[in-house]
Design an enzyme around this catalytic site. Structure first.
Site, short mmCIF file in Angstrom:
data_model
loop_
_atom_site.label_atom_id
_atom_site.label_comp_id
_atom_site.label_asym_id
_atom_site.label_seq_id
_atom_site.Cartn_x
_atom_site.Cartn_y
_atom_site.Cartn_z
CG ASP A 8 -1.69 1.25 1.46
OD1 ASP A 8 -1.67 2.13 0.56
OD2 ASP A 8 -2.33 1.39 2.53
CE LYS A 69 -1.65 6.95 -3.44
NZ LYS A 69 -2.13 6.01 -2.42
CD GLU A 168 -5.33 3.57 -2.36
OE1 GLU A 168 -6.21 4.33 -1.92
OE2 GLU A 168 -4.19 3.97 -2.66
CG ASP A 190 -10.23 5.05 1.72
OD1 ASP A 190 -9.88 5.71 2.71
OD2 ASP A 190 -9.42 4.59 0.89
#
Ligand code: AMP
Length: 611
Positions: A8, A69, A168, A190
C-alpha cells in the site's frame, strides 16, 4: 522463491504485507511500527526514509519530501496550487511534469516513490529472509492512466516487477475475504486524512467486480481538525481576548492540538485540551470538550460524504438497502460519528475488525497470493472511472467505452471517412462525459495513413483495449489495406482527481446545453452535405433540364438553408433541410434514373442484376 508482496503506497504512510499460513500479515521488524511514513529526507551524507526521515520535516525541511503521491504522473500545471504550500522546492526548469529539488538534484515523483518502495522491499526481505522481486501495488480508484504508469515505473526503479496495480477499495474488500461470499454487494467507505473515496463492488460466483466509484478529493480528517481548531481559537479569544489567528505557525499548533483531541474523543466521551504557548504566542489556555460538542462541529463535514455515496449507488443502479457489506478504510473511519452515519446510510453495521490503516495492504497481499497461484479460483475486475472515445465528424464525442465499464475490456467500432480521397485519418483519443470533443480531455492523438477512396467507402476499425492495470491501448486499422497504427496512452499530463470530479459534475450541469449543441452540430453537418449535393445537381443539370420554376424553388430553398445554418437553432435548420428535400425530390429521382440508365447501357441486364 515465488513469493509476491503486497504494497500500500500511501500519501502519508506506506505498508508491506504478505500471505502467511493463509492469512495476510503486515511485515515490520520487531520494535518498529507497521507503517512506514511516506517521507524521504536527503541528508548531506545519506538518504533517510520513513520514521528516520520524520525529523527532517522540521530540521531539514527544504530537502525533505512528503506527499509525493499527489504528484505521481501529473503535470506542473495540474498541481501548481498544491506546490505553493510546500516547504520543499520544485524544479523551475521542468514545467512539463513535476520534479522536486533536493540538495541541488532534481527527482521525478517515481524516483522518490522508488526510495519508499526500496525501504518496504528491504523490510520484507529482512522479515522473510530471502530476496523479493515481485509485487502488487495499490492505487486510489481514481488514479488515471498516467498515475498508474508512474506507480509502475516507481516499482521498476525500486527493483520490483509490478505484477498488478490494484484499486485500494478492491484490496480492502479482499482483506475481509468478501470474495468468499456466493453473491453480494459491498460498499467500501474510505475516509483518510485528506481524501474520501466510496466504491461499490459486487461479488458473484467467486468473481469480484467494481460497479462504481466516487468521492471527494478535498474531504478528510484534516477538515475535522481545522473546524475544531477554529472552535478552539474562538474559545481562547472569548476567554482571554487573544487572537491566535495571527500567523500560520500558531494556527498549525492549534490544529495539532485539535487533531489530538479528535482522536481522544474516539475512545472517550470527554477530553481536556491544553494550549501552552502555541506556536510561541504567550498564552495558556485549558478547556474541556465533550464528544457531543465535537460531533456538532464535525457533523456538517461528515455529512458531505453522503452525497458521493448516494451518487455511487445510483451509478451502480442500487438502492441504499442493496448493500450487503460495508467496509471501512482510512484513519477517520475510527470516529464513532462516521460509523453511525455509515451504518444509518446503508442500514447495517460496517466491518471494522481489521485496522483501517492496514486493510488495504492486507488486501494487496491477498491479491499477490492469488497471482502467485495460491488462490486460482478468483478473478478480479475493476472499472474505468470515465468514458473513453474518439472525436468524430464535426467535433462530436464518439464514445467507445462508457464509464464504469468493468476492466479488462476491449471494444471496437467501425468508422468511415467523410471527404473524398483522404490519405489519412486523425484519431484523437478522448476521456470524459461531455457531448462535444472539445469539452472532454484529450489523452492522445495519432494519424493512420489510409489508401485514398471516395468519402464513405473507407472502413476504419478502432479498438480500445484497457488491460487489468487500467492502461489503455488504442489501435486504428484500415480494413481495406490492413494498415494499422496504435498508441499506448501515457499522457504526459496526468488528470487530477479534481478534474475527474469536475468532468463528471460538468457533464450533469451542462447536459441540456451539450445535447442542444450536439443537435445543432448534427443538423449543420447534415445541411452541409445536402447543400453540397443540391448545388452540384443544379450545376450539372442546369436551368434548362430542371425547368425554370423548379430551379428557382431549389435556389430559394438553398438560400433558406444556408441562412438557417448561420443561426444556432437546430430545429430551424432541420425545417429548411426538409424544405430543400421536398423541392429536390423529383430532381433526385431523375438523377437516380440517370445513374441506373447509365449502368444499364454499360452492362447487360443480367450482369447488373447480379451486382
Ligand atoms: P489515513 O490517511 O488513512 O492514515 O488517515 C489519517 C486520518 O485519520 C487523520 O486525519 C487522523 O487524524 C485520523 N485518525 C487516526 N486515528 C484516529 C482516531 N482514533 N480517531 C479519529 N481520527 C483518527
Amino acid at each position: 522463491m515465488n513469493i509476491i508482496i503486497g504494497i500500500d503506497l500511501g500519501t502519508t504512510n506506506s505498508l508491506v504485507a504478505v500471505m502467511k499460513d493463509g492469512q495476510p500479515v503486515i511485515l515490520a521488524p520487531d520494535g518498529e511500527r507497521n507503517i512506514v511514513p511516506s517521507i524521504v529526507s536527503f541528508q548531506s551524507d545519506r538518504v533517510n526514509v520513513g520514521d528516520e526521515a520524520q525529523s527532517g520535516k522540521t530540521d531539514n525541511s527544504r530537502n525533505t519530501i512528503f506527499s509525493i503521491k499527489r504528484f505521481m504522473g501529473r503535470g506542473y500545471d495540474d498541481v501548481a496550487d498544491e506546490l505553493r504550500h510546500l516547504p520543499f522546492e520544485v524544479d523551475p526548469d521542468n514545467k512539463h511534469s513535476v520534479f522536486v529539488l533536493a540538495r541541488g538534484r532534481s527527482y521525478s515523483p517515481p524516483e522518490i516513490s522508488a526510495l519508499i518502495l526500496r525501504k518496504l522491499k528491504a523490510r520484507a526481505e529482512k522479515e522473510l529472509g530471502h530476496p523479493v522481486l515481485r509485487t502488487v501495488i495499490t492505487v486510489p480508484a481514481y488514479f488515471n492512466d498516467a498515475q498508474r504508469q508512474a506507480t509502475k515505473d516507481a516499482g521498476r526503479l525500486a527493483g520490483l516487477e509490478v505484477l498488478r496495480i490494484v484499486n485500494e477499495p478492491t484490496a480492502a474488500s479482499l482483506a475481509y475475504g468478501l470474495q468468499q461470499r456466493d453473491r453480494g454487494v459491498i460498499a467500501v467507505y474510505d475516509l483518510g486524512g485528506g481524501t474520501f473515496d466510496i466504491s461499490i463492488l459486487r461479488v458473484k460466483d467467486g468473481i469480484f467486480e467494481v460497479l462504481s466509484t466516487g468521492g471527494d478529493t478535498h474531504l478528510g480528517g484534516d477538515d475535522f481538525d481545522r473546524a475544531l481548531a477554529d472552535h478552539l481559537i474562538a474559545r481562547v479569544k472569548e476567554d482571554s481576548s487573544i487572537d491566535l489567528r495571527t500567523d500560520s505557525t500558531v494556527v498549525g499548533a492549534v490544529v495539532l492540538a485539535a487533531e489530538k483531541a479528535k482522536c481522544e474523543l474516539t475512545d472517550k466521551e470527554e477530553t481536556e485540551i491544553v494550549l501552552e504557548n502555541p506556536g510561541g504566542v504567550s498564552v495558556s489556555w485549558k478547556g474541556t470538550l465533550t464528544r457531543e460538542e465535537a460531533e456538532r462541529i464535525f457533523l456538517p463535514i461528515a455529512e458531505r460524504t453522503l452525497k458521493p455515496c448516494r451518487r455511487a449507488l445510483l451509478d451502480a443502479d442500487l438502492p441504499e438497502s442493496g448493500v450487503d457489506d460495508v467496509v471501512l478504510v482510512g484513519g477517520s473511519t475510527r470516529m464513532p460519528l462516521i460509523r453511525r452515519m455509515v451504518s444509518d446510510l446503508f442500514g447495517k453495521e460496517a466491518h471494522s475488525e481489521l485496522n483501517p490503516d492496514e486493510v488495504v495492504a492486507l488486501g494487496a497481499a491477498v491479491q499477490a497470493d492469488i497471482l502467485a497461484g495460491g488462490r486460482k479460483d478468483m478473478l478480479l475486475l475493476d472499472v474505468s472511472p470515465l468514458s473513453l472515445g474518439i472525436e468524430t465528424m464535426g467535433g462530436a464525442m464518439g464514445w467507445i467505452i462508457p464509464r464504469n465499464t468493468t476492466i479488462p475490456t476491449s471494444k471496437r467500432e467501425i468508422y468511415t471517412t467523410f471527404k473524398d480521397h483522404q490519405t489519412g485519418v486523425d484519431i484523437q483519443v478522448l476521456q470524459g462525459e461531455r457531448e462535444l470533443a472539445k469539452d472532454n480531455r484529450s489523452l492522445a492523438k495519432f494519424r493512420l495513413g489510409i489508401d485514398p477512396a471516395p468519402a464513405g467507402m473507407a472502413r476504419i476499425e478502432v479498438t480500445f483495449l484497457i488491460d487489468a492495470n487500467g492502461i489503455l491501448n488504442v489501435t486504428a486499422r484500415d480494413l481495406r489495406s490492413g494498415k494499422a497504427a496504435s498508441v499506448e496512452v501515457q499522457p504526459s499530463y496526468g488528470l487530477t482527481d479534481e478534474q475527474v470530479e469536475q468532468m463528471l459534475l460538468e457533464s450533469f450541469e451542462y447536459a441540456e446545453e451539450d445535447i442542444r449543441q450536439r443537435q445543432l452540430l448534427e443538423a449543420r453537418n447534415e445541411a452541409e452535405s445536402i447543400l453540397t449535393a443540391a448545388a452540384r445537381a443544379l450545376r450539372e443539370y442546369g436551368k434548362d433540364q430542371i425547368g425554370e420554376k423548379e430551379f428557382a424553388a431549389i435556389s430559394t430553398a438553398i438560400l433558406g438553408a444556408e441562412e438557417a445554418m448561420q443561426g444556432d437553432d437546430h430545429s430551424a435548420i432541420r425545417d429548411k433541410i426538409d424544405a430543400l428535400n421536398d423541392v429536390t425530390h423529383s430532381l433526385a429521382e431523375r438523377m437516380m434514373d440517370d445513374v441506373l440508365k447509365e449502368a444499364l447501357t454499360n452492362k447487360k441486364l443480367s450482369e447488373a442484376m447480379k451486382d
